[in-house]
Scaffold this active site. Structure first.
Site, PDB file in Angstrom:
ATOM      1  N   GLU A  11      41.190  41.666  41.603  1.00 29.31           N
ATOM      2  CA  GLU A  11      39.740  41.802  41.484  1.00 29.31           C
ATOM      3  C   GLU A  11      39.389  43.203  40.974  1.00 29.31           C
ATOM      4  OE1 GLU A  11      35.838  40.765  44.239  1.00 29.31           O
ATOM      5  OE2 GLU A  11      37.582  41.620  45.236  1.00 29.31           O
TER       6      GLU A  11
ATOM      7  N   GLU B 245      35.120  37.139  54.289  1.00 28.43           N
ATOM      8  CA  GLU B 245      34.815  36.801  52.898  1.00 28.43           C
ATOM      9  C   GLU B 245      35.277  38.005  52.099  1.00 28.43           C
ATOM     10  OE1 GLU B 245      32.681  37.305  49.768  1.00 28.43           O
ATOM     11  OE2 GLU B 245      30.863  36.700  50.857  1.00 28.43           O
TER      12      GLU B 245
ATOM     13  N   CYS C 138      30.369  39.383  45.037  1.00 26.59           N
ATOM     14  CA  CYS C 138      31.603  38.630  45.285  1.00 26.59           C
ATOM     15  C   CYS C 138      31.693  37.437  44.354  1.00 26.59           C
ATOM     16  CB  CYS C 138      31.665  38.180  46.732  1.00 26.59           C
ATOM     17  SG  CYS C 138      30.075  37.655  47.353  1.00 26.59           S
TER      18      CYS C 138
END
Lengths: 524, 524
Positions: free
Chosen positions: A392, A265, A302
């Site tokens: 990100e 992940e 996240c």
């Protein structure tokens, strides 16, 4: 407990290599005792041998026995909740209340998987009876169910020192499935890891588990981690962390003589779309919601909302309110210096971009190890033209992108895979954006209506996994009860005598689980 | 129909590149007309565009609509069964009866997946209702189900020109899941592929499917295949064939900017263990069973029994009978010259091995394109010492390995992954070999008791998939209804209005499927 600074290898402690690391208090830069000794290659090999030896026994325990082990882990963690609450803030910069909340989430998660293992229907048991007289060919008796893959390597995350760490979701779901686990501790919170790892060990001993069911390894560089992924004994990998870390593990696993699944992940920027009518109706409330989601945990989730799409015409009050909130926002201590530096670097890079404006940033200057909220703004045309705008920024930063609904939809269609996509609109508006909804579904694992992406419920219907690169394998979730399926595979038994069948597949259903018999579901 | 020799690209036919291939009659070496024209890169691109364009529409059709399409395919194939029966034997060397049987298996398989899509419960729908008053945090409404991955590339197999080919199990399961399919035809049977591909097209038109739901591409080398696996529009791959072909596709898929799952069914030698008591009781009957399984279809099945383990002391009558049967065995035409040459090369290499004896071989010499039954024999010590003895010999050859039960068990523990493992024993014997059973389970996807591995029932409890290298992904099956799960991923909808939810997740259960609601299974 007094921290020893050594790996937990089955029932023993490692002696460690000469490579030591210390936890660092991110708020002060201060080294925390004790030194943590990386596992030697012999110690890694020993943990692997123990796990492989434990597998045949552990995988054949009943769901009730595995459930008892998981409940014992939860109980043991509760006995050290105060120690976690004391050590955790020093190692992570997270407030005590958050760590206590996360401890409760972790024990709740362990008990969810305990209940799943105990109830037992997750194995998808199927029975088809023989039809010896069938024409043109006799039909054989065939029974199938999910069985565990083998020992699993779990890489702990920095941003959830409990819920995605030593006894977090990956460990809980792998143990529930019947797989021994070897955890690679995260270097950011070795002390909390040791406290929790020792709790898991005590639980294993109290419930009589085979020694190799659990080990916890420390390691400075990537050596210990890559050794685990390459080890023939390891049959699957769970990882929560950066895109570069996750893709390195994927590559290592794909290159093995026997490739294995990696559940990583990794990276998600969680777009949030605001439709104009809802924005006109309650722009200020939505700005408050966005700000809360953006800054929760200093943005280190996240599911942090990293992209915001809207049509500019009705966005005035929303943007004004967001600006006010951000400018009044406080800096917060980030998890570690690497994350903090990466955040400052990502936000200052973005600020230098032509055609990207700073809409608002917090007035107070960040102190040591701190990150501050910041909101950027650009047009959908600029966004679409520059793939770097999708990188990100792990922290409390977001990019507001304005443009027509048509262009916003096209931008979502072209996004990389995401954990979540969110949309805010009135019922009338939502009924008119089918193409946008299809794109959101196609690009993510969870589609959120009139809400924000942070907050991940641990339950049966949660999907915390999406297309690459949000996860390595979008066919899975790392949160919620479906996570157990990652660590199992179906096996058929053909014409087996009753005594050679697992209880779940025997006549009379001694386990009392839901099964499919000759195509019909039921509890018979 | 008259064969055109061109790719089927949505509703059109390709013009083809200058690279042509012909089917070759393996029994005569004769070229069969027409020439088949490989797809150009523009034609591949067009098929990909059409598939991507079809996905949003096709994936949102109801299960009943997809079921109607699959049933129409089955019906159209039945109208061309005579053409298949006429062309098939020329291209494959398989007898007409086998091709008629396989046609029936293929239409049955299509209807199984139609029924699965129509019934609809396979999507694993889960609903958890909101609890706005829950403390410390409100619980949101969260609903999840499986949704299709996207366009799928299917690589047809040589050894099942229907059941694992153009409208075979991969295509049927992907279409049932909601994924458009692009098939790469196998060069061994282009005519049968065209007949079936045209049937699929007619079915797509009659049931009003979007154009890109199905294409069939010809291509001489690996270019078309690799282009499909590398195409960003493709989201999963199904393959049945050699280990080298499958691992090449796995490597190409792992290297993509967005890695995708590859379901390759590749290589299995399907060990069969005979325990001494059963061998003493009915050695001759078991020899007949083994011989039948070994020579069926000239041994060209992925479940062909390539290894036979036994303790020698009670094996006299079994081995004598096996010898008699093999020596009287007839050569048979193999599927194509490459397979035939590989078989001759593998068996003559094995015959040259020191410490490997030829136990028996057919007396009659093989004619053009033919392979003959042969049985080798060695000791478990020799087998364990030489990894080359595990190489697949695709054809009617097997290796009998003798030794103690302890050493046989150790050899099974160390085997590569297999589709199947089989054991023959009395109930008393089977009750005493727990370690062997655990090893068989651990190394395969289907454990067979007192039976042989050939014969793969298409049903709900079949697992035709095992640890690598028998398949690329042992968490899946390529036969039976569970195969549909390969082409889907879970998605959650959070706080969605009813109108934005798929029917399967709406209040009142308009689809009438099995669901899990707040943790409870039922049809409500």
């Amino acid at each position: 407990m007094s921290l020893l600074g050594t790996s937990i290898i089955g029932a023993s402690r490692g002696n460690g290599s000469k490579v030591t690391t210390h936890a660092i208090n991110p708020a002060t830069g201060e080294k925390l005792e004790p030194a943590y000794l990386g596992a030697t290659s012999e110690e890694v090999a020993r943990a692997l041998e123990l796990a492989a030896a434990a597998f045949p026994k552990y995988s054949r325990l009943s769901g009730k026995e595995r459930g008892a082990f998981l409940r014992a882990i939860a109980g043991e963690i509760e006995t050290v909740a105060d120690e976690i609450a004391a050590r955790g803030p020093l190692e992570t910069g997270l407030p005590e209340a958050r760590l206590r909340g996360e401890t409760a989430r972790t024990t709740g998660q362990l008990r969810l998987f305990a209940a799943l293992a105990e109830e037992g229907s997750w194995v998808d048991a199927r029975i088809e009876h023989a039809q010896p007289d069938r024409q043109p060919l006799a039909k054989v008796d065939l029974r199938s169910m999910l069985r565990p893959l083998g020992p699993v390597a779990v890489f702990a995350a920095s941003n959830f020192p409990l819920a995605f760490s030593v006894a977090g979701g990956d460990t809980a779901s792998a143990l529930a499935a019947g797989c021994p686990v070897i955890v690679k501790a995260h270097s950011s919170h070795p002390g909390v890891s040791e406290i929790v790892g020792a709790a898991v060990r005590r639980a294993a001993e109290k419930t009589g588990m085979p020694e190799g069911v659990f080990s916890l390894l420390y390691g400075g560089g990537r050596d210990v981690g890559i050794a685990l992924v390459e080890a023939p004994q390891i049959k699957a990998v769970g990882f929560t962390g950066s895109r570069s870390g996750g893709t390195a593990l994927m590559a290592a696993a794909a290159k093995r003589p026997e490739p294995i699944p990696v559940y990583a992940e990794m990276s998600s920027i969680n777009p949030v779309v605001f439709l104009p009518e809802i924005l006109a109706q309650k722009g200020e409330v939505l700005a408050e919601g966005l700000f809360g989601s953006l800054t929760m945990g200093v943005g280190q989730f996240c599911t942090n909302p990293g992209l915001v799409f809207l049509e500019e015409n009705s966005a005035g009050p929303f943007l004004a309110k967001l600006k006010t909130l951000v400018e009044a926002g406080a800096p917060g201590v980030m998890l570690n210096s690497a994350i903090c530096e990466a955040y400052h670097s990502a936000t200052s890079d973005l600020a230098k971009k032509k055609d990207v404006a700073v809409l608002a940033k917090a007035a107070a200057a960040p102190g040591q190890g701190q990150g501050s909220p910041v909101v950027f703004q650009t047009s959908v045309d600029t966004f679409t033209a520059d793939p770097e705008l999708c990188a990100e920024m792990f922290g409390p930063a977001t990019l507001v992108i304005t443009g027509s609904l048509e262009k916003i939809t096209a931008a979502i269609v072209d996004l990389e895979g995401q954990l979540t996509t969110s949309i805010h609109g009135t019922d009338t508006e939502i009924a008119q954006v089918d193409d946008l909804l299809a794109a959101m579904e196609n690009r993510s694992g969870r589609v959120i209506f009139n809400g924000f992406p942070t907050g991940v419920e641990v339950c049966h219907s949660m999907v915390h996994g999406g297309p690459f690169p949000s996860t390595s394998d979008g066919r899975s979730t790392s949160v919620g009860s479906m996570a157990i399926h990652r660590f199992a595979r179906p096996i058929s038994w053909q014409s087996a005598p009753q005594s050679a069948l697992p209880a779940e597949l025997r006549d009379g259903n001694p386990s009392g689980i839901w099964r499919m018999i000759d195509g019909q579901r039921g509890q018979g």
